[in-house]
Design a protein around this motif. Structure first.
Motif, PDB file in Angstrom:
ATOM      1  N   ASP A 290     133.792  35.927 147.935  1.00 44.09           N
ATOM      2  CA  ASP A 290     133.820  34.508 147.602  1.00 44.09           C
ATOM      3  C   ASP A 290     134.279  34.321 146.157  1.00 44.09           C
ATOM      4  O   ASP A 290     134.371  35.276 145.380  1.00 44.09           O
ATOM      5  N   LEU A 291     134.542  33.084 145.813  1.00 41.46           N
ATOM      6  CA  LEU A 291     134.941  32.742 144.445  1.00 41.46           C
ATOM      7  C   LEU A 291     133.821  33.043 143.462  1.00 41.46           C
ATOM      8  O   LEU A 291     132.643  32.904 143.787  1.00 41.46           O
ATOM      9  N   ASP A 292     134.201  33.399 142.254  1.00 43.96           N
ATOM     10  CA  ASP A 292     133.245  33.543 141.159  1.00 43.96           C
ATOM     11  C   ASP A 292     133.131  32.236 140.383  1.00 43.96           C
ATOM     12  O   ASP A 292     132.235  32.079 139.567  1.00 43.96           O
ATOM     13  N   THR A 293     134.039  31.307 140.635  1.00 42.19           N
ATOM     14  CA  THR A 293     134.166  30.058 139.887  1.00 42.19           C
ATOM     15  C   THR A 293     133.634  28.886 140.703  1.00 42.19           C
ATOM     16  O   THR A 293     133.920  28.775 141.889  1.00 42.19           O
ATOM     17  N   ASP A 294     132.904  27.993 140.048  1.00 45.61           N
ATOM     18  CA  ASP A 294     132.488  26.736 140.666  1.00 45.61           C
ATOM     19  C   ASP A 294     133.707  25.815 140.655  1.00 45.61           C
ATOM     20  O   ASP A 294     134.287  25.566 139.596  1.00 45.61           O
ATOM     21  N   ILE A 295     134.112  25.319 141.822  1.00 45.15           N
ATOM     22  CA  ILE A 295     135.332  24.511 141.882  1.00 45.15           C
ATOM     23  C   ILE A 295     135.066  23.010 141.916  1.00 45.15           C
ATOM     24  O   ILE A 295     136.006  22.223 142.003  1.00 45.15           O
ATOM     25  N   GLN A 296     133.823  22.600 141.816  1.00 45.64           N
ATOM     26  CA  GLN A 296     133.525  21.169 141.839  1.00 45.64           C
ATOM     27  C   GLN A 296     134.291  20.472 140.714  1.00 45.64           C
ATOM     28  O   GLN A 296     134.239  20.872 139.548  1.00 45.64           O
ATOM     29  N   GLY A 297     135.034  19.412 141.084  1.00 51.61           N
ATOM     30  CA  GLY A 297     135.795  18.633 140.114  1.00 51.61           C
ATOM     31  C   GLY A 297     137.072  19.304 139.624  1.00 51.61           C
ATOM     32  O   GLY A 297     137.745  18.774 138.747  1.00 51.61           O
ATOM     33  N   ARG A 298     137.428  20.457 140.166  1.00 52.96           N
ATOM     34  CA  ARG A 298     138.604  21.217 139.721  1.00 52.96           C
ATOM     35  C   ARG A 298     139.810  20.948 140.621  1.00 52.96           C
ATOM     36  O   ARG A 298     139.666  20.583 141.779  1.00 52.96           O
ATOM     37  N   ASN A 299     140.996  21.180 140.084  1.00 49.66           N
ATOM     38  CA  ASN A 299     142.231  21.154 140.862  1.00 49.66           C
ATOM     39  C   ASN A 299     142.511  22.583 141.314  1.00 49.66           C
ATOM     40  O   ASN A 299     142.752  23.461 140.493  1.00 49.66           O
ATOM     41  N   VAL A 300     142.448  22.801 142.616  1.00 48.12           N
ATOM     42  CA  VAL A 300     142.555  24.138 143.195  1.00 48.12           C
ATOM     43  C   VAL A 300     143.898  24.273 143.907  1.00 48.12           C
ATOM     44  O   VAL A 300     144.269  23.416 144.716  1.00 48.12           O
ATOM     45  N   LEU A 301     144.601  25.356 143.606  1.00 44.82           N
ATOM     46  CA  LEU A 301     145.834  25.685 144.311  1.00 44.82           C
ATOM     47  C   LEU A 301     145.630  27.030 144.991  1.00 44.82           C
ATOM     48  O   LEU A 301     145.502  28.062 144.326  1.00 44.82           O
ATOM     49  N   VAL A 302     145.530  27.008 146.322  1.00 43.84           N
ATOM     50  CA  VAL A 302     145.345  28.228 147.098  1.00 43.84           C
ATOM     51  C   VAL A 302     146.709  28.907 147.227  1.00 43.84           C
ATOM     52  O   VAL A 302     147.682  28.287 147.645  1.00 43.84           O
ATOM     53  N   VAL A 303     146.758  30.185 146.849  1.00 45.15           N
ATOM     54  CA  VAL A 303     148.006  30.948 146.872  1.00 45.15           C
ATOM     55  C   VAL A 303     147.940  31.979 147.995  1.00 45.15           C
ATOM     56  O   VAL A 303     147.016  32.792 148.041  1.00 45.15           O
ATOM     57  N   GLU A 304     148.929  31.934 148.880  1.00 40.11           N
ATOM     58  CA  GLU A 304     149.001  32.825 150.039  1.00 40.11           C
ATOM     59  C   GLU A 304     150.315  33.586 150.042  1.00 40.11           C
ATOM     60  O   GLU A 304     151.303  33.135 149.459  1.00 40.11           O
ATOM     61  N   ASP A 305     150.323  34.714 150.737  1.00 35.14           N
ATOM     62  CA  ASP A 305     151.570  35.447 150.940  1.00 35.14           C
ATOM     63  C   ASP A 305     152.312  34.886 152.148  1.00 35.14           C
ATOM     64  O   ASP A 305     153.505  34.638 152.100  1.00 35.14           O
ATOM     65  N   VAL A 306     151.586  34.656 153.244  1.00 38.18           N
ATOM     66  CA  VAL A 306     152.213  34.179 154.480  1.00 38.18           C
ATOM     67  C   VAL A 306     151.260  33.271 155.236  1.00 38.18           C
ATOM     68  O   VAL A 306     150.048  33.473 155.211  1.00 38.18           O
ATOM     69  N   ILE A 307     151.826  32.272 155.886  1.00 38.29           N
ATOM     70  CA  ILE A 307     151.072  31.431 156.806  1.00 38.29           C
ATOM     71  C   ILE A 307     151.678  31.627 158.182  1.00 38.29           C
ATOM     72  O   ILE A 307     152.846  31.299 158.404  1.00 38.29           O
ATOM     73  N   ASP A 308     150.882  32.203 159.080  1.00 42.91           N
ATOM     74  CA  ASP A 308     151.297  32.403 160.466  1.00 42.91           C
ATOM     75  C   ASP A 308     150.769  31.234 161.293  1.00 42.91           C
ATOM     76  O   ASP A 308     151.329  30.166 161.262  1.00 42.91           O
ATOM     77  N   SER A 309     149.663  31.424 161.991  1.00 43.50           N
ATOM     78  CA  SER A 309     149.106  30.373 162.842  1.00 43.50           C
ATOM     79  C   SER A 309     148.520  29.230 162.015  1.00 43.50           C
ATOM     80  O   SER A 309     148.484  28.100 162.458  1.00 43.50           O
ATOM     81  N   GLY A 310     148.028  29.552 160.811  1.00 43.35           N
ATOM     82  CA  GLY A 310     147.413  28.545 159.956  1.00 43.35           C
ATOM     83  C   GLY A 310     145.942  28.317 160.233  1.00 43.35           C
ATOM     84  O   GLY A 310     145.278  27.577 159.507  1.00 43.35           O
ATOM     85  N   LEU A 311     145.396  28.935 161.266  1.00 41.99           N
ATOM     86  CA  LEU A 311     144.009  28.676 161.668  1.00 41.99           C
ATOM     87  C   LEU A 311     143.006  29.141 160.607  1.00 41.99           C
ATOM     88  O   LEU A 311     142.095  28.399 160.248  1.00 41.99           O
ATOM     89  N   THR A 312     143.162  30.354 160.115  1.00 41.58           N
ATOM     90  CA  THR A 312     142.232  30.860 159.099  1.00 41.58           C
ATOM     91  C   THR A 312     142.352  30.056 157.819  1.00 41.58           C
ATOM     92  O   THR A 312     141.349  29.675 157.202  1.00 41.58           O
ATOM     93  N   LEU A 313     143.580  29.757 157.411  1.00 42.79           N
ATOM     94  CA  LEU A 313     143.785  28.978 156.185  1.00 42.79           C
ATOM     95  C   LEU A 313     143.213  27.572 156.328  1.00 42.79           C
ATOM     96  O   LEU A 313     142.624  27.048 155.383  1.00 42.79           O
ATOM     97  N   SER A 314     143.358  26.971 157.487  1.00 44.49           N
ATOM     98  CA  SER A 314     142.784  25.643 157.719  1.00 44.49           C
ATOM     99  C   SER A 314     141.269  25.686 157.541  1.00 44.49           C
ATOM    100  O   SER A 314     140.673  24.793 156.922  1.00 44.49           O
ATOM    101  N   TRP A 315     140.626  26.729 158.080  1.00 46.61           N
ATOM    102  CA  TRP A 315     139.183  26.889 157.907  1.00 46.61           C
ATOM    103  C   TRP A 315     138.855  27.049 156.427  1.00 46.61           C
ATOM    104  O   TRP A 315     137.901  26.438 155.924  1.00 46.61           O
ATOM    105  N   LEU A 316     139.627  27.858 155.726  1.00 46.12           N
ATOM    106  CA  LEU A 316     139.385  28.105 154.308  1.00 46.12           C
ATOM    107  C   LEU A 316     139.521  26.816 153.496  1.00 46.12           C
ATOM    108  O   LEU A 316     138.688  26.528 152.623  1.00 46.12           O
ATOM    109  N   ILE A 317     140.537  26.022 153.775  1.00 42.84           N
ATOM    110  CA  ILE A 317     140.731  24.751 153.059  1.00 42.84           C
ATOM    111  C   ILE A 317     139.540  23.831 153.302  1.00 42.84           C
ATOM    112  O   ILE A 317     139.033  23.189 152.372  1.00 42.84           O
TER     113      ILE A 317
END
Length: 183
Positions: free
Chosen positions: A89-116
């Motif tokens: 998991d993240l070490d950083t508290d993201i409340q109130g932060r601008n988060v940019l998730v960086v990925e290598d590849v998006i296939d089905s998108g299902l796992t990334l959708s859950w993560l978002i």
């Protein structure tokens, strides 16, 4: 490692090292413009995003912080178990932060959708997605991706963070693995 080191394991190169470098600079310029005057936290999804995240961060002219997550949606085999687990998991508290998730590849998108969804539940200011590769024909879900390096066909690709059995991540290009390697 380069194409000649792969021998017969490489079918073809889809995106060259220079094309990756150029597109990374272009995405960084877009991100710099979009986040001007705002904080930015890059969240890399391990392991594949290591190359993308490192190169993208170096191209940014905008100060940013970095953190990492590892998630898994696979059981023992190569098909999804349907259950997503956070392995790191993240070490950083993201409340109130601008988060940019960086990925290598998006296939089905299902796992990334859950993560978002998981990240949004932590009440950040914003959550956006940046990926080096998207496979539009493999997408099973409507997923807004703000920054896309390349749209590629639904083929088995390796290089630039993408692996087969933990190998080939260190290739400086993106290519297709020869079928005899995984048949």
């Amino acid at each position: 490692m380069d194409a000649k080191d792969m021998g017969s394991a490489l079918d073809k190169i889809l995106v060259t090292e220079e094309e990756i470098r150029t597109r990374t600079r272009e995405m960084a310029a877009e991100i710099d413009a979009d986040y001007a005057g705002r904080d930015l936290l890059l969240v890399g999804v391990l392991k594949g995003a290591v190359m993308v995240m490192a190169d993208l961060a170096r191209e940014l002219h905008h100060p940013c912080e970095m953190d990492w997550m590892a998630v898994s949606s696979y059981g023992a085999g190569t098909t999804s178990s349907g259950v997503v687990r956070i392995l790191k998991d993240l070490d950083t508290d993201i409340q109130g932060r601008n988060v940019l998730v960086v990925e290598d590849v998006i296939d089905s998108g299902l796992t990334l959708s859950w993560l978002i969804g998981n990240l949004r539940s932590r009440r950040p200011e914003s959550v956006e997605i940046c990926t080096m590769v998207r496979k539009p024909l493999a997408l099973n879900i409507d997923l807004h991706v703000k920054y896309v390096g390349f749209d590629l066909p639904n083929e088995f690709i390796v290089g630039y963070g993408l692996d087969y059995a933990e190998k080939y991540r260190n290739l400086p290009f993106i290519g297709t693995l020869a079928a005899h390697m995984y048949d």
